[in-house]
Motif scaffolding. Structure first.
Motif, PDB file in Angstrom:
ATOM      1  N   ALA A  94       0.839  -1.207   0.000  1.00  0.00           N
ATOM      2  CA  ALA A  94       0.000   0.000   0.000  1.00  0.00           C
ATOM      3  C   ALA A  94       0.870   1.252   0.000  1.00  0.00           C
ATOM      4  CB  ALA A  94      -0.930  -0.003   1.211  1.00  0.00           C
ATOM      5  N   THR A  95       1.963   1.182   0.726  1.00  0.00           N
ATOM      6  CA  THR A  95       2.924   2.284   0.736  1.00  0.00           C
ATOM      7  C   THR A  95       3.501   2.511  -0.650  1.00  0.00           C
ATOM      8  OG1 THR A  95       3.519   1.776   3.014  1.00  0.00           O
ATOM      9  CG2 THR A  95       5.050   3.128   1.773  1.00  0.00           C
ATOM     10  N   ASP A  96       3.921   1.429  -1.265  1.00  0.00           N
ATOM     11  CA  ASP A  96       4.510   1.519  -2.599  1.00  0.00           C
ATOM     12  C   ASP A  96       3.504   2.052  -3.604  1.00  0.00           C
ATOM     13  OD1 ASP A  96       7.056   1.057  -3.784  1.00  0.00           O
ATOM     14  OD2 ASP A  96       6.168  -0.543  -4.976  1.00  0.00           O
ATOM     15  N   LEU A  97       2.258   1.667  -3.423  1.00  0.00           N
ATOM     16  CA  LEU A  97       1.192   2.153  -4.299  1.00  0.00           C
ATOM     17  C   LEU A  97       1.140   3.675  -4.283  1.00  0.00           C
ATOM     18  CD1 LEU A  97      -1.504   1.533  -5.912  1.00  0.00           C
ATOM     19  CD2 LEU A  97      -2.639   1.686  -3.707  1.00  0.00           C
ATOM     20  N   ALA A  98       1.125   4.241  -3.084  1.00  0.00           N
ATOM     21  CA  ALA A  98       1.042   5.690  -2.954  1.00  0.00           C
ATOM     22  C   ALA A  98       2.254   6.383  -3.561  1.00  0.00           C
ATOM     23  CB  ALA A  98       0.906   6.067  -1.478  1.00  0.00           C
ATOM     24  N   GLU A  99       3.417   5.818  -3.342  1.00  0.00           N
ATOM     25  CA  GLU A  99       4.643   6.481  -3.761  1.00  0.00           C
ATOM     26  C   GLU A  99       4.837   6.437  -5.271  1.00  0.00           C
ATOM     27  OE1 GLU A  99       6.922   4.114  -1.212  1.00  0.00           O
ATOM     28  OE2 GLU A  99       6.566   5.360   0.555  1.00  0.00           O
ATOM     29  N   VAL A 100       4.527   5.299  -5.881  1.00  0.00           N
ATOM     30  CA  VAL A 100       4.669   5.183  -7.332  1.00  0.00           C
ATOM     31  C   VAL A 100       3.634   6.060  -8.035  1.00  0.00           C
ATOM     32  CG1 VAL A 100       4.480   3.601  -9.284  1.00  0.00           C
ATOM     33  CG2 VAL A 100       5.701   2.895  -7.232  1.00  0.00           C
ATOM     34  N   ILE A 101       2.404   6.046  -7.537  1.00  0.00           N
ATOM     35  CA  ILE A 101       1.371   6.889  -8.149  1.00  0.00           C
ATOM     36  C   ILE A 101       1.739   8.363  -8.020  1.00  0.00           C
ATOM     37  CG2 ILE A 101      -1.011   7.675  -7.889  1.00  0.00           C
ATOM     38  CD1 ILE A 101      -1.812   4.835  -7.279  1.00  0.00           C
TER      39      ILE A 101
END
Length: 469
Positions: A94-101
Motif C-alpha cells: 500500500a505504501t509503494d502504491l502511494a509512492e509510485v502513483i
C-alpha cells in the motif's frame, strides 16, 4: 570519539516515509476541505512519530537486529509468522502504491508523461537507488535521500511564505475536534501517512545497517570454528574488551555460518536465523553514544517532516479552500498556479516528484527487510521491484483516480500501525531484549497511550464505514 554529526542519517532516511505522496494527498485534501480543522492531527501525529521512530532506532542499535528479525525469532508458530508477514507485506505494498502513483502524477504534471509510463520510470529510479544502497553502502544512500529531502522541503514549503496562513486559524486548528465522518476518515488518513508502519520496520534496519557490527563478517572471522577463540574475536569487536562467560556463550552463536539454499529465480532461504547478540554488544561504538545521537537524529528528522506536512495542509487551507476541483493533485497543482503563479506550482510538482522517488526507495527497502526478517527469504531487488509495481501500474492503467487511491492507501496504512507499534513498545520495554537500555516506565506509558489512541481511531473509522455513517 566520532563527531556527533557523522552519526546523523538513518532517521532522515526513514523520515522520508513521512513525506511521501500519500502525505501530500491527505494533507492537501484536509486543508482544501476543512481549512485549519485538522492541524491538531498533523501535530499530534508528529509527536507520536518521534517516540515511535526513536524506539525503532534504539531497538536496531542495541540488538543489532531489525524489528522484523526480532519478531521472526520470537513468533515460533510458522503460520502465525506467515500471517504477520502477510499483513506487513500488504502494508508495504500500500505504501509503494502511494509512492509510485505520486511520482507518476508529478511526471505527468511536469512533463506530460502518461501515468503508466511515469509509474514505470518512478519504479526504475527507485531500483537504481536501492542498487546504490547495496553497492555503495548506507552512507551514500543517506546522502542521496537527504538531497531529495531538501528538494521536498523547499518544494512544499515555499508557497506558505508567499501566502502565509492566519495565526488565529492555526491556533484554532490545534483544538482537537472533528466536523463529520469524512473528517474522521481524513484524520485516519493523515495518521496513516504520518505514522508509517513500514517506517517503523525500516528504521530499525537502517540503524542496524549503519551501526551494528556485521554478523556475516563475524561468522567469516570465526571460520566455522565455534568456541572461545571465535567468541573472543567477536567479543572484542562488540565490546572493545574481553567477553564474560555469559557473553562467550552468546557470541558463540555469532560464529555459526548462516547457510542458504536456492529456491529458484534467485530467491534464497536461510537455514538458520541471524545470530542473537547480547544487548549493547552489536556495535563497535559505545551504545550510549549512539542512543544519544539517535535522539538528535530523530528530532531533526521529525522536525523537518512535521513542518513540511503542516505547511502542505496550511498551503491548501489558505489557497484551495472552497476552490472547485482541488480534490485531486492535478486540480491542486492547477489551482496553485492560478493563486500563486506557475513558479510555485512547478516547485510543488518538483517536490512531489522527489517525494515519490525517495519514499518508494525506502518503502522497497522496508519490504525486503520484512520478508527476510519474518520468513528468512531474500528476493532479488529486480524481481521484488517488479512484483510490488504491479498494483500501482494496474491502478494507473485502469484509470482510477490517483488522488483517491493515495488517500485510501493511507487509510490501509493506519490499520497496519497497531501490528508494528504494539510489538515495538512491548519489545523495547523488556530488559531481556534491550538490557539496561529498556524503556523508562514513562516512555512505555506514552507508547501504550499512542497505541490505544490509534487503535481507537481506527475502530471508530471502521464503525463509520460499515454503518454508512
Amino acid at each position: 570519539m566520532p563527531r556527533a554529526a557523522w552519526l546523523i542519517g538513518p532517521a532522515l532516511v526513514a523520515g522520508v516515509a513521512y513525506l511521501d505522496p500519500g502525505n501530500v494527498a491527505s494533507n492537501m485534501t484536509a486543508g482544501a476541505q476543512y481549512g485549519y480543522l485538522l492541524v491538531w492531527v498533523v501535530v499530534l501525529g508528529n509527536v507520536m512519530a518521534w517516540l515511535i521512530q526513536y524506539l525503532s532506532a534504539k531497538l536496531g542499535i542495541v540488538t543489532g537486529r531489525s524489528l522484523p528479525e526480532v519478531l521472526g525469532g520470537r513468533i515460533h508458530n510458522r503460520w502465525g509468522r506467515r500471517a504477520y508477514w502477510l499483513q506487513a507485506e500488504l502494508v508495504a505494498m500500500a505504501t509503494d502504491l502511494a509512492e509510485v502513483i505520486g511520482g507518476a502524477v508529478a511526471l505527468n504534471l511536469l512533463f506530460g508523461v502518461p501515468l503508466i509510463w511515469g509509474g514505470l520510470i518512478t519504479g526504475t529510479v527507485s531500483l537504481v537507488l536501492l542498487v546504490l544502497q547495496s553497492r555503495r553502502g548506507p552512507r551514500t544512500f543517506e546522502f542521496v535521500i537527504m538531497g531529495l529531502l531538501a528538494i521536498i522541503a523547499i518544494g512544499f514549503t515555499v508557497g506558505v511564505f508567499v501566502a502565509p496562513p492566519s495565526p488565529e486559524g492555526v491556533l484554532g486548528g490545534l483544538v482537537p475536534r472533528f466536523a463529520d465522518a469524512n473528517s474522521v476518515l481524513l484524520a485516519a488518513s493523515i495518521l496513516g501517512a504520518t505514522i508509517m508502519p513500514h517506517a517503523i520496520y525500516a528504521h530499525s534496519a537502517l540503524s542496524r545497517d549503519r551501526f551494528a557490527t556485521r554478523r556475516g563478517e563475524q561468522a567469516g572471522r570465526a571460520g566455522g570454528a565455534a568456541g572461545a577463540g571465535g567468541a573472543a574475536r567477536v567479543g572484542r569487536v562488540g565490546t572493545g574488551g574481553a567477553a564474560s562467560s555469559g557473553q562467550r556463550s552468546s557470541f558463540a552463536k555469532a560464529g555459526r555460518l548462516i547457510s542458504a539454499h536456492s529456491m529458484g529465480f534467485g530467491i534464497r532461504r536461510g537455514t538458520d536465523v541471524a545470530p542473537e547478540l547480547l544487548p549493547g554488544t552489536a556495535t563497535a561504538l559505545p551504545t550510549d553514544t549512539l542512543v544519544r545521537a539517535t535522539r538528535w537524529d530523530v528530532s531533526i528528522a521529525m522536525a523537518i517532516a512535521g513542518t513540511v506536512n503542516l505547511c502542505i495542509l496550511l498551503l491548501a487551507a489558505v489557497n484551495l479552500a472552497g476552490v472547485e476541483g482541488t480534490d485531486s493533485l492535478e486540480g491542486a497543482y492547477a489551482a496553485l498556479g492560478v493563486a500563486l503563479g506557475p513558479a510555485i506550482a512547478t516547485m510543488f510538482a518538483v517536490g512531489l516528484l522527489a517525494s515519490g522517488l525517495a519514499s518508494t526507495s525506502v518503502g522497497a527497502y522496508a519490504g525486503a527487510e520484512i520478508m527476510y526478517g519474518l520468513l528468512h527469504v531474500r528476493v532479488p531487488l529486480i524481481l521484488r521491484r517488479l512484483v510490488t509495481l504491479i498494483p500501482a501500474l494496474a491502478i494507473l492503467a485502469l484509470g482510477f483516480d490517483p488522488t483517491t487511491s493515495l488517500v485510501l492507501s493511507q487509510v490501509v496504512l493506519s490499520f497496519g500501525i497497531p501490528f508494528a507499534l504494539i510489538p515495538l513498545v512491548s519489545l523495547t520495554a523488556k530488559a531481556g531484549v534491550l538490557g539496561r537500555w529498556k524503556n523508562h516506565w514513562a516512555t512505555t506509558a506514552a507508547g501504550v497511550a499512542a497505541s490505544v489512541f490509534l487503535i481507537t481511531l481506527n475502530g471508530v473509522l471502521l464503525w463509520l464505514v460499515f454503518t454508512g455513517a
